[in-house]
Design an enzyme around this catalytic site. Structure first.
Site, mmCIF file in Angstrom:
data_model
loop_
_atom_site.group_PDB
_atom_site.id
_atom_site.type_symbol
_atom_site.label_atom_id
_atom_site.label_comp_id
_atom_site.label_asym_id
_atom_site.label_seq_id
_atom_site.Cartn_x
_atom_site.Cartn_y
_atom_site.Cartn_z
ATOM 1 N N GLU A 294 -17.029 40.350 -41.790
ATOM 2 C CA GLU A 294 -17.622 41.662 -41.531
ATOM 3 C C GLU A 294 -17.108 42.649 -42.586
ATOM 4 O O GLU A 294 -15.946 42.611 -42.973
ATOM 5 C CB GLU A 294 -17.215 42.125 -40.122
ATOM 6 C CG GLU A 294 -17.695 43.511 -39.742
ATOM 7 C CD GLU A 294 -17.042 44.012 -38.461
ATOM 8 O OE1 GLU A 294 -17.688 44.784 -37.744
ATOM 9 O OE2 GLU A 294 -15.877 43.630 -38.180
ATOM 10 N N LYS A 359 -25.293 43.940 -35.512
ATOM 11 C CA LYS A 359 -24.310 43.934 -34.427
ATOM 12 C C LYS A 359 -24.871 44.682 -33.218
ATOM 13 O O LYS A 359 -25.262 45.844 -33.312
ATOM 14 C CB LYS A 359 -23.017 44.588 -34.905
ATOM 15 C CG LYS A 359 -21.844 44.461 -33.959
ATOM 16 C CD LYS A 359 -20.582 45.036 -34.615
ATOM 17 C CE LYS A 359 -19.356 44.884 -33.730
ATOM 18 N NZ LYS A 359 -18.143 45.430 -34.400
ATOM 19 N N CYS A 409 -17.140 40.393 -35.008
ATOM 20 C CA CYS A 409 -15.854 40.992 -34.643
ATOM 21 C C CYS A 409 -15.675 41.045 -33.121
ATOM 22 O O CYS A 409 -15.572 40.019 -32.473
ATOM 23 C CB CYS A 409 -15.722 42.377 -35.281
ATOM 24 S SG CYS A 409 -14.013 42.978 -35.333
#
EC number: 2.3.1.269
Length: 874
Positions: A294, A359, A409
């Site tokens: 990321e 995301k 994440c």
């Protein structure tokens, strides 16, 4: 001398109480530290079992009250989360760290309250475990989308119970750990009790249930373990691919990561070029694709051509597509107020960008700032939060023809993110992460979470971090290869592409809801058993010596009615019993006396109500008032009417004056200078009517929803002995007509919420069609009533019941208004939510204090209860 003797007599008791409380405080602190020790970097998985066993000991202690359970749970949670999350404070200071830890600690506090309430039910270790899973679920959604970090399951990556996660997900694994811990406590308590009695007779039978629960958990783990153990070897027909992970590192750790954007991109390009050189030299395998972390390119390659060229050069050098982490502008946003998506995008050699994942679960206070109008004033770091918006999609990208699930994440800690990817067809999971703003401890914990996900979904998991720790994890949770923290490195490894769906993947959410539903059901059962819900009571026929003017079942001289032996269940303590909830059923000092259904006929000797005042508040009801006035005077010619007008701009007040002039002596008008709400209007009407000696005061809406033709039902109920007669929509015979389904759902939800919160068995507590005896209103502190909207009705009902008056519900037909506009607003709903919760807590605390003062009604715990019925006098 007497005072000195009294103090001397109290000292031993005081010392014992202080010592007992200090012991529970210390044990709660130790339990919190032990739960922390089960997580990385300590990885003492067994410590979680001991921690929950110790917490269960504290919460089942007979001296622990519900408020005490809340406090001990809060202390336990505070110690745990302060110890678990210090990596947050290293860069932003202690304020955000302690604020987050305190917020998270509220949920173990809720569990502590729950546990004390349900601990007297048979099989309490099961209910404790279910309650623990429910509070973890609650923490995963609240506040601001939740924060599942710290779920007990994530500390079991190295433990023998880990296979349970493949059966039912994180919820089942946490439940299993809690059940083992609480079961051990139950066994220890029963053995202690047996030992104190001299060890006579057989082993205590109460140990059978917790022992069986522990065996069941261990058996389930053993059954699943072989499948988990051999998951990495595959079935023989599963294809393999070679995956490479690039960890480019950053120049320095800290919140100024974004200032290093170009250096970070260059680091990942250079490390990929090094990988390509090693592949060409035969020192590394040729990967089918490469995973970057990321934010590995926090320069948008679509806006900055130079960044795109650097990425293309890396992809062409390695001869494989790269999954890069970047940010992309949301189109259509103004330059002064931009928004971005946190995007993982496939970059093919030669052709460039392809598939992408935005995301979907963005991080509050990091990627966006919730409630900026508040938090900007609380922390100087608030403005450093990003302006990211959540994406949508399946969570799957195709790289070199392989469907790969992406949990960017912190998405990995949410059950729904990896499950969505697997159900979307992902054969491999990847977790691109940016830990440059934190430290190694945080990375170790996140890596453990990825291990749990690998076992849960039977997939290889590839973790790629900007600073580490990057790793390739097998489906059995084992690390195949990993990097160190804060160094440039690459990994390459062969992995199998798997397609099997585990039970957790298929049915995990269903099990989660079963656990949450079970927790809600068991707490209601416990509350009822503990006497929080009054039972409907029927009036008794009057004796010949009763006052003929008093309502049935009540003497004006003696106050509230006495209850019979069958009205309450009292639990007698067992000899040597350790537990006591402090919630034994008892006779409250103020008693309610309620009936539902059709009103009873007037009892002999009861005089019918003579002076009745119907209060009709109005605001802009010019079209409705003449209709309702005509219907009322025709249906009940003997009643008087008071119109309370709040300066209606449509002329309702003037029209009311005309009606009063045409009907002198029976119709009256009160003009108020401001619109202060429905509650204030009724209070003014009550004061007017009480000062004029009306015996019954009735609330009625002006919009026609309350049929005047049904008023006699309420008056009959009052004449039959009710102090408050409620026209109910929700008892047998009551109906609702022409109401929008949203309003009906809102009404029923409000009534259910109020009934459960207050412990009052009234079906339609928000109803606005009601008749009060003047004695009930005179006993209520009307000056202390400040509620508005329909919360006013709840407030007065609560005060009526709390003062021991008789409440009766009679069925009515409620019809939605045909003319005018409803006055319902969001502020009415918010007021009711807050005030009803407060009244419920205050009422239960007062009942709890009363119960604790009565040791003769204490209840035993783990080993079951003996129930006997008895009458308790005050």
């Amino acid at each position: 001398m007497k005072l000195g003797a009294w103090v001397a007599a109290q000292l031993p008791t005081t010392r014992t109480a202080v010592r007992t409380r200090l012991t529970r405080l210390v044990v709660s602190i130790v339990a919190g530290l032990l739960l922390y020790a089960s997580f990385p970097p300590r990885n003492c998985w067994w410590a979680a079992v001991v921690a929950l066993a110790l917490l269960a000991w504290v919460l089942t202690h007979r001296a622990t009250t519900p408020v005490g359970g809340l406090g001990y749970g809060l202390l336990f949670g505070l110690v745990f989360y302060v110890s678990l999350l210090p990596w947050i404070g290293e860069l932003v200071g202690p304020g955000p760290w302690l604020a987050l830890a305190t917020t998270c600690a509220l949920f173990p506090g809720i569990f502590g309250l729950f546990a004390v309430v349900v601990r007297l039910l048979p099989g309490w270790p099961i209910w404790f475990a279910v309650g623990w899973a429910a509070q973890e679920w609650l923490k995963s959604i609240l506040p601001f989308g939740g924060f599942p970090w710290g779920s007990v399951a994530f500390g079991q990556a190295e433990g023998p119970l880990l296979p349970l996660v493949q059966l039912g997900g994180v919820a089942l694994l946490s439940t299993g750990v809690a059940l083992v811990g609480c079961g051990l406590t139950a066994i220890a308590l029963e053995i202690e009790k047996w030992w104190r009695t001299g060890g006579q007779g057989d082993a205590p039978p109460a140990v059978v249930l917790p022992a069986a629960c522990i065996c069941l958990v261990l058996f389930a783990a053993i059954v699943v373990w072989p499948q988990v153990r051999h998951a990495g070897s595959g079935s023989g027909g599963e294809p393999t691919v070679t995956v490479a992970v690039v960890q480019g590192n950053v120049p320095r750790l800290g919140l100024d990561f974004n200032a290093q954007r170009r250096a970070v991109l260059d680091n990942h390009v250079e490390e990929t070029l090094r990988l390509a050189a090693d592949v060409h030299a035969g020192l590394a395998q040729q990967p089918q694709f490469v995973i970057w972390p990321e934010n590995s390119s926090d320069i948008d390659p679509f806006v900055n051509p130079d960044a795109g060229q650097r990425i293309s050069a890396a992809a062409e050098a390695i001869g494989a597509p790269i999954l890069i982490g970047t940010l992309m502008d949301v189109p259509g946003r103004p330059r002064e107020n931009p928004e971005w998506t946190n995007t993982a995008i496939v970059w093919n050699p030669g052709t460039g960008p392809a598939d992408r994942h935005d995301k979907a679960i963005v991080q509050p206070f990091g990627e966006y700032l919730p409630m900026p109008w508040l938090f900007r004033h609380l922390s100087g770091y608030a403005d450093r939060a990003g302006h990211f918006v959540p994406g949508n999609g399946t969570g799957v990208v195709r790289i070199a023809g392989v469907p790969v699930g992406v949990a960017t994440c912190w998405e990995v800690i949410f059950d729904r993110a990896p499950r969505k990817s697997i159900l979307g067809g992902a054969q491999l999971l990847t977790v691109p992460s940016n830990n440059a703003t934190f430290n190694k401890t945080m990375s170790e914990q996140q890596l453990a979470f990825a291990k749990v996900r690998a076992v849960e979904h039977d997939r290889y998991v590839v973790v790629a971090g900007t600073t580490g720790i990057s790793a390739v994890i097998a489906p059995d949770g084992g690390e195949l290869i990993r990097t160190d923290f804060f160094q440039p490195a690459y990994l390459d490894s062969q992995v199998r592409l798997k397609t099997r769906l585990t039970p957790a993947t298929r049915w995990g959410p269903i099990l989660q809801w079963i656990l949450v539903g079970a927790a809600a059901a068991v707490v209601l059962v416990a509350m009822r058993q503990n006497g929080w819900f009054p039972r409907p009571r029927r009036s008794e026929p009057k004796g010949e010596n009763d006052d003929s003017d008093a309502p049935p079942g009540r003497s004006e001289a003696s106050g509230p009615p006495a209850l019979s032996e069958s009205d309450d269940e009292l639990i007698q303590p067992e000899q040597g019993g350790r537990h006591s909830s402090g919630f034994g059923r008892h006779r409250a000092t103020s008693r309610s006396y309620m009936t539902t259904g059709q009103p009873a006929p007037p009892a002999p000797g009861n005089r019918p109500s003579q002076r009745v005042l119907v209060i009709i508040p109005t605001f802009n009801e010019r079209e409705n008032l003449p209709v309702i006035h005509r219907r009322l005077t025709q249906a009940c010619p003997a009643v008087h009417v008071l119109v309370v007008d709040d300066s209606s701009p449509d002329g309702t007040g003037q029209l009311a004056d005309e009606l009063a002039q045409a009907d002198p002596g029976r119709t009256h008008v009160m003009h108020r200078t401001a619109k202060n709400g429905l509650g204030a209007a009724y209070l003014a009407g009550f004061a007017w009517g009480l000062s004029r000696e009306y015996s019954v005061l009735v609330e009625m809406d002006a919009d026609g929803s309350h049929a005047p033709e049904q008023l006699q039902r309420l008056l009959d109920a009052v004449d039959a002995g009710a102090d408050l007669a409620i026209g109910s929509r929700y008892v047998a015979g009551g109906t609702v007509r022409n109401w929008p389904w949203r309003r009906l759902v809102l009404s029923k939800t409000a009534n259910t919420y109020s009934r459960l919160a207050l412990g009052i068995g009234i079906h339609d507590i928000t109803a606005g069609y009601r008749a009060y005896r003047r004695e009930a209103l005179e006993a209520i502190d009307l000056d202390g009533v400040d509620s508005k909207g329909y919360c006013f009705q709840i407030d007065l009902t609560w005060r009526t019941v709390s003062n021991g008056f008789v409440v009766t519900e009679v069925p009515i037909t409620f019809t939605e208004r045909e003319l005018g506009v409803s006055k319902m607003s969001g502020s009415n709903i918010r007021e009711a939510l807050v005030k009803v919760a407060r009244w419920g807590i205050e009422g239960r605390l007062s009942r709890s204090d009363h119960a604790r003062a009565r040791p003769d009604i204490a209840r035993p715990g783990a080993g079951g209860s003996r129930v006997s019925r008895a009458d308790v006098t005050e």
